[in-house]
Scaffold this motif. Structure first.
Motif, PDB file in Angstrom:
ATOM      1  N   ARG A   8       0.774  -1.137  -0.176  1.00 46.31           N
ATOM      2  CA  ARG A   8       0.028   0.070  -0.032  1.00 46.31           C
ATOM      3  C   ARG A   8       1.001   1.199  -0.073  1.00 46.31           C
ATOM      4  O   ARG A   8       2.196   1.059  -0.146  1.00 46.31           O
ATOM      5  N   SER A   9       0.093   2.333  -0.022  1.00 41.43           N
ATOM      6  CA  SER A   9       1.198   3.820  -0.134  1.00 41.43           C
ATOM      7  C   SER A   9       1.478   3.875   1.479  1.00 41.43           C
ATOM      8  O   SER A   9       0.883   4.279   2.323  1.00 41.43           O
ATOM      9  N   GLU A  10       2.897   3.632   1.452  1.00 38.55           N
ATOM     10  CA  GLU A  10       3.293   3.946   2.987  1.00 38.55           C
ATOM     11  C   GLU A  10       4.670   4.704   2.749  1.00 38.55           C
ATOM     12  O   GLU A  10       5.182   5.009   1.699  1.00 38.55           O
ATOM     13  N   SER A  11       5.002   5.150   3.745  1.00 43.18           N
ATOM     14  CA  SER A  11       6.146   6.257   3.955  1.00 43.18           C
ATOM     15  C   SER A  11       7.435   5.898   3.213  1.00 43.18           C
ATOM     16  O   SER A  11       8.276   6.726   2.738  1.00 43.18           O
ATOM     17  N   HIS A  12       7.965   4.622   3.472  1.00 44.83           N
ATOM     18  CA  HIS A  12       9.196   4.183   3.036  1.00 44.83           C
ATOM     19  C   HIS A  12       9.291   3.988   1.583  1.00 44.83           C
ATOM     20  O   HIS A  12      10.322   3.929   1.003  1.00 44.83           O
ATOM     21  N   LEU A  13       8.256   4.288   0.809  1.00 43.03           N
ATOM     22  CA  LEU A  13       8.233   4.368  -0.599  1.00 43.03           C
ATOM     23  C   LEU A  13       8.233   5.799  -1.135  1.00 43.03           C
ATOM     24  O   LEU A  13       8.542   6.120  -2.328  1.00 43.03           O
ATOM     25  N   ILE A  14       8.034   6.983  -0.294  1.00 44.44           N
ATOM     26  CA  ILE A  14       7.989   8.275  -0.748  1.00 44.44           C
ATOM     27  C   ILE A  14       9.167   8.816  -1.396  1.00 44.44           C
ATOM     28  O   ILE A  14       9.113   9.303  -2.796  1.00 44.44           O
ATOM     29  N   HIS A  15      10.391   8.586  -1.010  1.00 41.59           N
ATOM     30  CA  HIS A  15      11.422   8.966  -1.364  1.00 41.59           C
ATOM     31  C   HIS A  15      12.006   8.350  -2.812  1.00 41.59           C
ATOM     32  O   HIS A  15      12.274   9.097  -3.779  1.00 41.59           O
ATOM     33  N   PRO A  16      11.955   7.125  -2.911  1.00 41.47           N
ATOM     34  CA  PRO A  16      12.500   6.758  -4.343  1.00 41.47           C
ATOM     35  C   PRO A  16      11.153   6.957  -5.277  1.00 41.47           C
ATOM     36  O   PRO A  16      11.656   7.158  -6.326  1.00 41.47           O
TER      37      PRO A  16
ATOM     38  N   LYS B 223       2.407  -6.446  -7.192  1.00 35.61           N
ATOM     39  CA  LYS B 223       2.236  -6.732  -5.661  1.00 35.61           C
ATOM     40  C   LYS B 223       1.389  -5.736  -4.965  1.00 35.61           C
ATOM     41  O   LYS B 223       1.040  -5.777  -3.927  1.00 35.61           O
ATOM     42  N   LEU B 224       1.165  -4.638  -5.675  1.00 37.55           N
ATOM     43  CA  LEU B 224       0.245  -3.361  -5.058  1.00 37.55           C
ATOM     44  C   LEU B 224      -1.138  -4.104  -4.961  1.00 37.55           C
ATOM     45  O   LEU B 224      -1.984  -4.627  -5.571  1.00 37.55           O
ATOM     46  N   ASP B 225      -1.549  -3.596  -3.668  1.00 35.89           N
ATOM     47  CA  ASP B 225      -3.034  -3.866  -3.250  1.00 35.89           C
ATOM     48  C   ASP B 225      -3.836  -2.898  -3.993  1.00 35.89           C
ATOM     49  O   ASP B 225      -4.396  -1.750  -3.466  1.00 35.89           O
TER      50      ASP B 225
ATOM     51  N   HIS C 297      -0.109   9.103  -2.304  1.00 33.34           N
ATOM     52  CA  HIS C 297      -0.853   8.244  -2.667  1.00 33.34           C
ATOM     53  C   HIS C 297      -0.203   7.683  -4.298  1.00 33.34           C
ATOM     54  O   HIS C 297       0.356   8.332  -4.961  1.00 33.34           O
ATOM     55  N   LEU C 298       0.285   6.257  -4.212  1.00 35.24           N
ATOM     56  CA  LEU C 298       0.970   5.988  -5.413  1.00 35.24           C
ATOM     57  C   LEU C 298       0.208   6.266  -6.785  1.00 35.24           C
ATOM     58  O   LEU C 298       0.832   6.162  -7.685  1.00 35.24           O
TER      59      LEU C 298
END
Length: 849
Positions: A365-373, A409-411, A437-438
C-alpha cells in the motif's frame, strides 16, 4: 642516522672531476637553487602534478620573483629529494656527493655575502629556459648590490604545508587532493602498483569522495584557470590553485570508476569507497544543496556499486537528499539529467526502479518508506518529459518507468478506494493536496495495472447503479401492486425503468439509428452494465459478452463509414479525423462519444483508427506540428520545411496568414489573424504562422464536433481513473495491441475432446499459421467477437477448441462469449481448410446453427 646520511649523500652530486669541497658544494647548491626557481616559476607542464611546489600543480600558487628566489634557496638548503618535481629534472645536473650538514646557517651566511649576487647572474649550465631571463635582467639593472626579501608568516605557513604535502605524497601518507580527474586517478593507481602501498588508494578515495567541495569539482572540464596569488588568503578551507570548473565529464567518471574497481583487493577498495560516500551523504542530509553543487551527487550516481542491492543504504540517503532539493536545485538537476544519452539515463532509471522494487512487498500500500524513491523517479520522469519538450523526443521511452514489482504486488483494490476517497474529499475541499498516494504517480504502472484500476473503477460505479436500481425496482413493484389492488392505472414498463442493466434493443438493419436513439433515451443508465439484445429477423443472441463485442464491431464500422459523413478518412495516414463540415448534429457526435465511453467502461476493444492526436486531446495534452504530421503527413512535412528553410522565406514560399481548403467541393478561406490575407509569412513570423495553422486544423475547426464527442465520453468515463493513462496507453486500452502473436495463442489454448497432438489440432494450427493477417483477424472475430488483441497479449485470451458433432458437413461454429471454437473431426486437412475458411468469411449475426 648513518643510513640517513648515506641517503642524503646520494641525493645530489657534484660535477665530474675533483674539486675543493667548498667550491663543489657552492656549485651544486647553485644548481639546486636554479632548478627550484624554475620549478616554482615555470613548472613541469603537467596539470595534474601532485607537487604543490611546482608551478604546474593545481595546488600551487603564483609567486613574485623575489619570493620565488627566496623559496628556491630555502628549498635547496633542505637537501630533501621529495621537494623536487621529477618533471623539472635537467639532464645536465647531477645531485650526488653533498654531505648532510644542516644548511640553515649556510643559507644565512650565503644571504649576507656578495656571492649571493652572482647566483642569478652567472651563465648557467641548466639552459636559458630554466630561469626567467626578463626578471633576471631587471634585477641586474635595479638591484646591483643586493636583494631584500621578506618571508612573512603567511609565506612560511604555505612553504611548511607545501613541503609536508610533498613528503606525504612521496611516502603514501595521508594527503589531500584538490579534486579528482582521470589522470590523477591513473597516476595514483600507477604509484600503488609500483609501491604496493594501499595508502595511496585509500587517501585518494577519502580525499576525493569525503569532501563535498572536492567531489563537486572533480571530473569537470576546466575553464579559465584562476590561481590564487600569495596576497590572497590561503586558509586551510581554500583550494590552492583553484580553477573554474565546467560541466561534468561523464566519460572520465565512468573510466575512473572502472579503474578504481579493478584495484586489488577489491573488497578493501569497495569498503573504502563506500565508507567515504556514506560519510559525505550523511553530511549532505543536513545541508541545503545548491544548484551548482549537484555534480557530486551525479558522480555518486555513476557508481556501478549502486546496481547491487547490498548498497541500497546509499540509495536511501541519495533519495532523501534529492527529494529535499529546493526548486532551483531541482530544476538544475532535471536540466542536467535531461541532457543524458539514452544508455546513461536508462541505467540511472534502472537503479532507482530496482531500489523501489526491493522495498515493495505483497499487498503493498502507499506507505512512507516508498515516498523518497517514488519522488526521485518522478523527478527523472519529469526530466525525460522536459527533454521531449526541448528536443521533440524523450531520452528514454515512457515504458522504462514501469515498475513491474509495484504493478504486481500493489493492493490495487485497497489503493483505489483510498485514492478515490481522497480525491472526493479534495474536491469537496475537506482536504488539501499533500497526502501520499501511489496512484498520483501513474507512470510507475504498466497498462495491465491500469486496466485493473479502470475495471475496479467501472465495477464500483456499476455496483452502485445496480444496487440503486434493485432498491428502486422493489419500491416500484410494491407501488405497482398497491395500485393494481386499488384498481388504479399502474406505472408502465416497470421492468424497463428499474432494470439493473443498460439494455439496448437493436435491429441489425438499423443498428446506428437504433443505438443512438436508445442511448438518448437511457442516458441516466449509462453507468449500468451493458446488455445488447437484437430484435427482429428471428435472430437469437444471449449476451454473455460476445453479442456486446459484435455489436460494437458492427456499429464502429457503420459510424466510421465515410459515407455517413461524421468522420473523414485520410488516405496518407490511414486514419479517421473529425469532419468539420459534417451535417450531423452535435448531439450525434456526443452519442458517438458515449458509445466509445461505453466500450471503455465495459472493457470492449474496438477497431478504431484515430490518430494519436485524438487521444492526446482526450487527455488534455497540447498538440504540436508533430501531431499534424500524424494526421496529414504531406501538409505537416511542408510546414516543417518552412520552419527549417534558411533563406528568403517571404519570396520563396509566398505564404500569407490566410489558409484555404476544400469543403464539399468549395474552397474555404480562413484568416489566421486579422487581415491575414495581406500579412506575409516571413522569417521572423513563420513560427507563429505554423502554430496558428496547427491550432486551426486540429483544434478550432473541429471544436463543436470534438467538444460534443468528448462530452459523451466523459458522461461514461468521467472519473479520475481515466486520467491515469497516457495518450499512448489510452489508445492501447481502446484499440488493443496491434501484434498478432498466434504462436503465443497456440501455447495457451485449451482442448476438450481433442489432444494437443490430435491430427485435427495439428492441421488447424498449420492452416492458421499460413493465413494472411486479414484472415487471422477474421478468425479472432469469429471465435472471440473481436479482431483486436487484448492489452495483455494473445496469451491472455481464454481460447479453447472443443470437439463438436460428427457431422462432417457441418461448418465450425463458435461461442464468442467464452472464446470457444467448436470443431468437428474432419477427415483431412483440405476439408478442414475449406470449412474453416467458409465459416470465418461469412460470420455475421448470432443465428443458432
Amino acid at each position: 642516522m648513518a643510513n640517513e646520511r648515506n641517503r642524503r649523500k646520494d641525493v645530489y652530486s657534484a660535477k665530474e672531476g675533483p674539486k675543493p669541497r667548498e667550491d663543489s658544494s657552492k656549485e651544486i647548491f647553485g644548481h639546486l637553487v636554479r632548478r627550484y626557481y624554475y620549478q616554482l616559476t615555470k613548472g613541469c607542464g603537467s596539470s595534474v602534478c601532485p607537487n604543490p611546489l611546482c608551478f604546474s600543480s593545481p595546488k600551487s600558487r603564483t609567486h613574485k620573483p623575489e619570493f620565488a628566489a627566496l623559496m628556491s634557496m630555502e628549498l635547496a638548503s633542505r637537501a630533501d629529494p621529495h621537494l623536487l618535481c621529477p618533471g623539472c629534472k635537467n639532464k645536465s645536473a647531477s645531485f650526488k656527493g653533498l654531505d648532510s650538514e644542516p644548511r640553515k646557517s649556510f643559507l644565512h651566511a650565503f644571504l649576507c655575502t656578495s656571492p649571493f649576487k652572482s647566483l642569478f647572474r652567472e651563465t648557467l649550465p641548466l639552459g636559458e629556459d630554466d630561469l626567467d631571463s626578463d626578471w633576471v635582467g631587471k634585477q641586474r639593472r635595479s638591484r646591483p648590490s643586493s636583494l631584500q626579501f621578506d618571508l612573512s608568516m603567511k609565506d612560511s605557513r604555505f612553504l611548511r604545508r607545501a613541503m609536508s604535502s610533498c613528503v606525504d605524497v612521496a611516502e603514501g601518507k595521508d594527503f589531500s587532493l584538490p579534486y579528482l580527474t582521470l589522470p590523477i586517478v591513473e597516476s595514483v593507481i600507477v604509484r600503488y602498483n609500483e609501491t604496493g602501498n594501499f595508502d595511496f588508494v585509500s587517501n585518494m578515495l577519502k580525499s576525493g569522495f569525503m569532501s563535498s567541495k572536492k567531489l563537486n569539482t572533480s571530473f569537470r572540464s576546466v575553464c579559465n584557470s584562476v590561481r590564487l596569488s600569495e596576497e590572497e588568503d590561503d586558509d586551510d578551507d581554500r583550494t590552492v590553485g583553484e580553477e573554474k570548473r565546467g560541466g561534468l565529464d561523464y566519460e572520465s567518471v565512468s573510466q575512473a570508476y572502472s579503474l578504481i574497481l579493478k584495484i586489488e583487493p577489491k573488497e578493501l577498495v569497495a569498503m573504502a569507497l563506500t565508507n567515504a560516500i556514506e560519510i559525505l551523504l550523511t553530511a549532505l542530509e543536513s545541508q541545503t544543496v545548491k544548484p551548482d553543487e549537484i555534480y557530486q551527487l551525479l558522480i555518486i550516481m555513476e557508481n556501478p556499486f549502486l546496481a547491487d542491492i547490498s548498497y541500497h543504504e546509499i540509495l536511501k540517503k541519495l533519495c532523501k537528499i534529492v527529494c529535499s532539493f529546493q526548486t532551483s536545485t531541482r530544476h538544475a538537476f532535471m536540466r542536467e539529467i535531461s541532457s543524458y544519452d539514452t544508455d546513461r539515463f536508462l541505467r540511472l532509471v534502472g537503479i532507482f526502479e530496482d531500489h523501489l522494487g526491493s522495498l515493495v512487498y505483497p499487498k503493498q500500500r502507499s506507505e512512507s518508506h516508498l515516498i523518497h524513491p517514488v519522488e526521485v523517479l518522478a523527478i527523472l520522469y519529469n526530466a525525460n518529459e522536459e527533454a521531449f519538450h526541448r528536443r521533440r523526443e524523450c531520452v528514454v521511452p515512457f515504458t522504462a518507468f514501469y515498475n513491474e514489482a509495484l504493478s504486481k504486488k500493489l493492493d490495487i483494490k485497497y489503493e483505489y478506494k483510498a485514492w478515490d476517497s481522497y480525491k472526493k474529499e479534495v474536491k469537496k475541499k475537506r482536504k488539501s493536496f499533500g497526502d501520499f498516494h501511489l496512484f498520483d504517480y501513474p507512470f510507475l504502472f504498466n497498462p495491465t495495472s491500469k486496466i485493473k484500476i479502470l475495471h475496479i473503477d467501472a465495477v464500483t460505479q456499476m455496483k452502485g447503479e445496480y444496487e440503486d436500481a434493485l432498491v428502486q425496482q422493489a419500491a416500484l413493484y410494491q407501488a405497482q401492486s398497491i395500485l393494481d389492488s386499488s384498481g388504479q392505472s399502474g406505472i408502465r414498463d416497470v421492468q424497463a425503468v428499474t432494470s439493473p442493466f443498460l439494455v439496448l434493443d437493436i435491429r441489425r438493419d438499423h443498428i446506428v439509428e437504433d443505438s443512438l436513439a436508445r442511448l438518448a433515451d437511457r442516458e441516466r443508465d449509462l453507468k449500468k452494465p451493458l446488455k445488447i439484445r437484437y430484435v427482429g429477423g428471428g435472430e437469437q443472441g444471449f449476451d454473455m459478452g460476445g453479442v456486446q463485442k459484435e455489436f460494437f464491431h458492427v456499429l464502429v464500422d457503420s459510424i466510421f463509414d465515410p459515407s455517413y459523413g461524421m468522420f473523414n478518412y485520410v488516405e496518407q495516414s490511414r486514419c479517421f479525423w473529425f469532419n468539420s463540415a459534417s451535417l450531423e448534429t452535435e448531439k450525434e457526435f456526443e452519442l458517438v462519444g458515449i458509445l466509445l465511453g461505453l466500450a471503455i467502461y465495459n472493457g470492449v476493444i474496438l477497431d478504431v483508427h484515430f490518430p494519436s492526436a485524438v487521444y492526446k486531446k482526450l487527455q488534455g495534452v497540447p498538440l504540436t506540428l508533430d501531431d499534424l504530421v500524424d494526421v496529414q503527413p504531406s501538409l505537416g512535412r511542408s510546414l516543417q520545411q518552412l520552419l527549417d528553410f534558411d533563406g528568403d522565406v517571404e519570396n520563396v514560399f509566398c505564404f500569407t496568414f490566410q489558409i484555404s481548403y476544400m469543403v464539399y467541393g468549395q474552397v474555404v478561406d480562413v484568416d489566421l489573424i486579422p487581415n491575414g490575407s495581406t500579412t506575409a509569412v516571413t522569417m521572423t513570423n513563420r513560427k507563429e504562422f505554423v502554430d496558428l495553422y496547427v491550432q486551426h486544423l486540429l483544434v478550432d475547426s473541429i471544436a463543436p464536433q470534438y467538444e460534443a464527442f468528448n462530452r459523451g465520453i466523459k458522461k461514461v468515463c468521467g472519473t479520475d481513473a481515466l486520467g491515469l493513462c497516457r495518450p499512448e496507453e489510452l489508445e492501447l486500452l481502446i484499440c488493443g495491441s496491434p501484434h498478432l502473436d498466434f504462436d503465443l495463442l497456440e501455447k495457451s489454448t485449451l482442448y476438450e475432446g481433442y489432444k494437443r497432438d490430435s491430427d485435427v489440432i495439428q492441421w488447424f494450427w498449420e492452416i492458421v499459421h499460413d493465413m494472411t493477417k486479414e484472415q487471422k483477424k477474421q478468425l479472432l472475430m469469429f471465435v472471440t467477437g473481436s479482431d483486436r488483441v487484448p492489452l495483455k497479449g494473445m496469451g491472455s485470451l481464454s481460447f479453447a477448441i472443443q470437439r463438436h458433432s460428427d457431422d462432417l458437413d457441418r461448418l465450425p461454429s463458435a461461442m464468442t462469449c467464452f472464446s470457444r471454437l467448436f470443431l468437428p473431426p474432419y477427415e483431412s486437412k483440405r476439408m478442414l481448410h475449406e470449412r474453416l475458411t467458409k465459416a470465418i468469411e461469412n460470420a455475421k449475426g448470432f443465428g443458432l446453427v
